[in-house]
Design an enzyme around this catalytic site. Structure first.
Site, PDB file in Angstrom:
ATOM      1  N   VAL A  79      64.083  53.360  73.890  1.00 47.88           N
ATOM      2  CA  VAL A  79      63.816  52.037  74.447  1.00 47.88           C
ATOM      3  C   VAL A  79      63.499  52.061  75.941  1.00 47.88           C
ATOM      4  O   VAL A  79      63.140  51.034  76.510  1.00 47.88           O
ATOM      5  CB  VAL A  79      64.964  51.040  74.146  1.00 47.88           C
ATOM      6  N   ASN A 105      70.922  46.309  72.913  1.00 49.53           N
ATOM      7  CA  ASN A 105      72.265  46.886  72.991  1.00 49.53           C
ATOM      8  C   ASN A 105      72.288  48.306  73.539  1.00 49.53           C
ATOM      9  O   ASN A 105      73.264  48.709  74.166  1.00 49.53           O
ATOM     10  CB  ASN A 105      72.885  46.858  71.579  1.00 49.53           C
ATOM     11  N   SER A 157      78.087  44.018  80.471  1.00 52.75           N
ATOM     12  CA  SER A 157      79.420  44.618  80.521  1.00 52.75           C
ATOM     13  C   SER A 157      80.283  43.806  81.475  1.00 52.75           C
ATOM     14  O   SER A 157      79.743  43.089  82.340  1.00 52.75           O
ATOM     15  CB  SER A 157      79.283  46.060  81.053  1.00 52.75           C
ATOM     16  N   TYR A 170      75.663  52.535  86.733  1.00 59.34           N
ATOM     17  CA  TYR A 170      75.984  51.743  85.533  1.00 59.34           C
ATOM     18  C   TYR A 170      76.251  50.288  85.910  1.00 59.34           C
ATOM     19  O   TYR A 170      75.712  49.354  85.318  1.00 59.34           O
ATOM     20  CB  TYR A 170      77.207  52.349  84.836  1.00 59.34           C
ATOM     21  N   SER A 173      73.125  48.462  86.999  1.00 64.71           N
ATOM     22  CA  SER A 173      72.243  48.201  85.845  1.00 64.71           C
ATOM     23  C   SER A 173      72.761  47.021  85.037  1.00 64.71           C
ATOM     24  O   SER A 173      71.983  46.183  84.573  1.00 64.71           O
ATOM     25  CB  SER A 173      72.107  49.452  84.964  1.00 64.71           C
ATOM     26  N   LYS A 174      74.093  46.914  84.889  1.00 63.18           N
ATOM     27  CA  LYS A 174      74.655  45.833  84.074  1.00 63.18           C
ATOM     28  C   LYS A 174      74.617  44.495  84.812  1.00 63.18           C
ATOM     29  O   LYS A 174      74.500  43.444  84.191  1.00 63.18           O
ATOM     30  CB  LYS A 174      76.080  46.194  83.631  1.00 63.18           C
ATOM     31  N   ILE A 203      85.398  49.253  75.062  1.00 61.53           N
ATOM     32  CA  ILE A 203      85.239  49.215  73.595  1.00 61.53           C
ATOM     33  C   ILE A 203      85.590  50.579  73.013  1.00 61.53           C
ATOM     34  O   ILE A 203      85.189  51.618  73.555  1.00 61.53           O
ATOM     35  CB  ILE A 203      83.767  48.914  73.196  1.00 61.53           C
TER      36      ILE A 203
HETATM   37  P1  NAD Z   1      77.484  54.434  72.271  1.00 59.91           P
HETATM   38  O1  NAD Z   1      77.167  55.547  73.198  1.00 59.91           O
HETATM   39  O2  NAD Z   1      78.557  54.634  71.271  1.00 59.91           O
HETATM   40  O3  NAD Z   1      76.158  53.962  71.505  1.00 59.91           O
HETATM   41  C1  NAD Z   1      74.945  53.739  72.203  1.00 59.91           C
HETATM   42  C2  NAD Z   1      73.766  53.986  71.276  1.00 59.91           C
HETATM   43  O4  NAD Z   1      72.578  53.786  72.039  1.00 59.91           O
HETATM   44  C3  NAD Z   1      73.721  55.414  70.729  1.00 59.91           C
HETATM   45  O5  NAD Z   1      73.513  55.411  69.331  1.00 59.91           O
HETATM   46  C4  NAD Z   1      72.559  56.054  71.473  1.00 59.91           C
HETATM   47  O6  NAD Z   1      71.866  57.044  70.724  1.00 59.91           O
HETATM   48  C5  NAD Z   1      71.679  54.830  71.732  1.00 59.91           C
HETATM   49  N1  NAD Z   1      70.747  55.070  72.840  1.00 59.91           N
HETATM   50  C6  NAD Z   1      71.028  55.650  74.048  1.00 59.91           C
HETATM   51  N2  NAD Z   1      69.910  55.769  74.768  1.00 59.91           N
HETATM   52  C7  NAD Z   1      68.907  55.224  74.017  1.00 59.91           C
HETATM   53  C8  NAD Z   1      67.512  55.080  74.224  1.00 59.91           C
HETATM   54  N3  NAD Z   1      66.915  55.490  75.338  1.00 59.91           N
HETATM   55  N4  NAD Z   1      66.775  54.506  73.241  1.00 59.91           N
HETATM   56  C9  NAD Z   1      67.379  54.086  72.094  1.00 59.91           C
HETATM   57  N5  NAD Z   1      68.691  54.220  71.841  1.00 59.91           N
HETATM   58  C10 NAD Z   1      69.437  54.788  72.796  1.00 59.91           C
HETATM   59  O7  NAD Z   1      77.817  53.170  73.186  1.00 59.91           O
HETATM   60  P2  NAD Z   1      78.495  51.765  72.834  1.00 59.91           P
HETATM   61  O8  NAD Z   1      79.860  51.776  73.396  1.00 59.91           O
HETATM   62  O9  NAD Z   1      78.267  51.382  71.419  1.00 59.91           O
HETATM   63  O10 NAD Z   1      77.614  50.861  73.820  1.00 59.91           O
HETATM   64  C11 NAD Z   1      76.712  49.862  73.378  1.00 59.91           C
HETATM   65  C12 NAD Z   1      76.416  48.962  74.556  1.00 59.91           C
HETATM   66  O11 NAD Z   1      77.644  48.372  75.013  1.00 59.91           O
HETATM   67  C13 NAD Z   1      75.832  49.686  75.773  1.00 59.91           C
HETATM   68  O12 NAD Z   1      74.836  48.869  76.370  1.00 59.91           O
HETATM   69  C14 NAD Z   1      77.018  49.825  76.709  1.00 59.91           C
HETATM   70  O13 NAD Z   1      76.656  49.933  78.056  1.00 59.91           O
HETATM   71  C15 NAD Z   1      77.763  48.539  76.405  1.00 59.91           C
HETATM   72  N6  NAD Z   1      79.184  48.570  76.775  1.00 59.91           N
HETATM   73  C16 NAD Z   1      80.006  49.546  76.303  1.00 59.91           C
HETATM   74  C17 NAD Z   1      81.349  49.550  76.667  1.00 59.91           C
HETATM   75  C18 NAD Z   1      82.317  50.608  76.179  1.00 59.91           C
HETATM   76  O14 NAD Z   1      83.483  50.643  76.651  1.00 59.91           O
HETATM   77  N7  NAD Z   1      81.940  51.461  75.234  1.00 59.91           N
HETATM   78  C19 NAD Z   1      81.836  48.525  77.507  1.00 59.91           C
HETATM   79  C20 NAD Z   1      80.968  47.545  77.957  1.00 59.91           C
HETATM   80  C21 NAD Z   1      79.629  47.564  77.586  1.00 59.91           C
END
Ligand code: NAD
Length: 265
Positions: A79, A105, A157, A170, A173-174, A203
């Protein structure tokens, strides 16, 4: 009795077919929050286009959901690349001819202060976490406009709402995701498109499991529950913002963070 009937009617509305008949494109759907969102949307009746950088994981999610009777297409896509996003949207339109819901996402984590990270690191985080949401929205909004409207949910986030230590790329970006959401909400309200951000706290996903053990305690104690959210607890908010239930909500940045950004510990 009347009150009870009202609650039963409401829970009926809230638990079945909340996005039925809608085509939803979810990025980063191969694992974590994206996967949980795909599973919830499938249960709530959506037709799904699931995209991820990791071809194997997203194909697995699509196959699992298809085996339960859901319509789910798995797509490999980066993406952060315009060419790849273009091909992804083309494939979704080829399969379903419309996109009613876009869940931006996909994201990556990143650590370091301004002094710790280099230009390439900064660019990579901005490209995957922020430019990606601009690109996906830019290609999907005209499709939604043609259909008379749609809903976009961007995953920001709690880090997008407050500053924090040693996560500068990070965090910025958020914050940027929330700015993008607010601008797109204003620009496309007249097109019937609502745009909102979800701001999760920590999460319990594979991203969390990549955090070193010695930093995890601090993260978990950053909210008043003292625990990480299960992905489904965030996915429910995404569902709400994507569905017609939230018809008066646009330009919002909704914290789903157990008080991380609002309550003193
Ligand atoms: P994760 O790493 O478990 O999953 C992220 C997914 O995005 C993966 O499957 C990865 O392959 C995919 N991805 C990464 N780069 C990509 C790209 N260039 N093109 C397409 N797909 C791509 O992370 P998550 O915890 O499920 O996070 C999902 C969202 O939630 C993210 O935007 C993250 O910043 C946000 N978030 C996560 C947390 C946390 O504590 N995990 C907290 C706040 C926000």
């Amino acid at each position: 009795m009347a009150g009870r009937a009202r609650i039963e009617r409401l829970s009926g509305v809230l638990t079945s077919g909340r996005v039925s008949g809608k085509v939803a494109l979810i990025t980063g759907a191969g694992q974590g929050l994206g996967r949980a969102t795909a599973e919830l949307f499938a249960r709530e009746g959506a037709t799904l286009a699931l995209a991820d950088l990791n071809e194997a994981t997203v194909a697995g999610v699509a196959a699992d959901l298809s085996s339960t009777g859901a319509a789910a297409l798995g797509l490999q896509a980066d993406v952060s690349s315009l060419a790849s996003v273009r091909a992804m949207v083309f494939d979704v339109l080829d399969a379903y001819s419309r996109i009613d819901i876009l869940v931006n996402n996909a994201g990556i984590s990143s650590a370091g202060t301004v002094l710790d990270i280099d230009e390439a690191h900064w660019d990579r985080v901005m490209n995957v976490n922020l430019k990606s949401m601009f690109l996906c929205s830019q290609l999907v909004i005209p499709v939604m406009m043609k259909a008379g409207g749609g809903a976009i949910v961007c995953v920001s986030s709690a880090s997008g709402l407050i500053g924090q230590r040693a996560q500068v790329a990070y965090n910025v970006s958020k914050h940027g995701v929330i700015g993008l959401v607010r601008c797109m909400a204003a620009d496309h309200a007249a097109d019937g498109i609502r745009v909102n951000a979800v701001c999760p706290g920590i999460i319990n996903s594979p991203m969390l499991r990549s955090i070193p053990e010695n930093e995890l305690g601090d993260k978990l104690s950053s909210n008043v529950f003292g625990r990480a959210a299960e992905p489904l607890e965030i996915a429910y908010e995404i569902l709400h913002l994507a569905s017609d239930e939230s018809s008066f909500t646009t330009g919002a940045a909704v914290a789903v963070d157990a008080g991380t950004t609002s309550a003193l510990r």
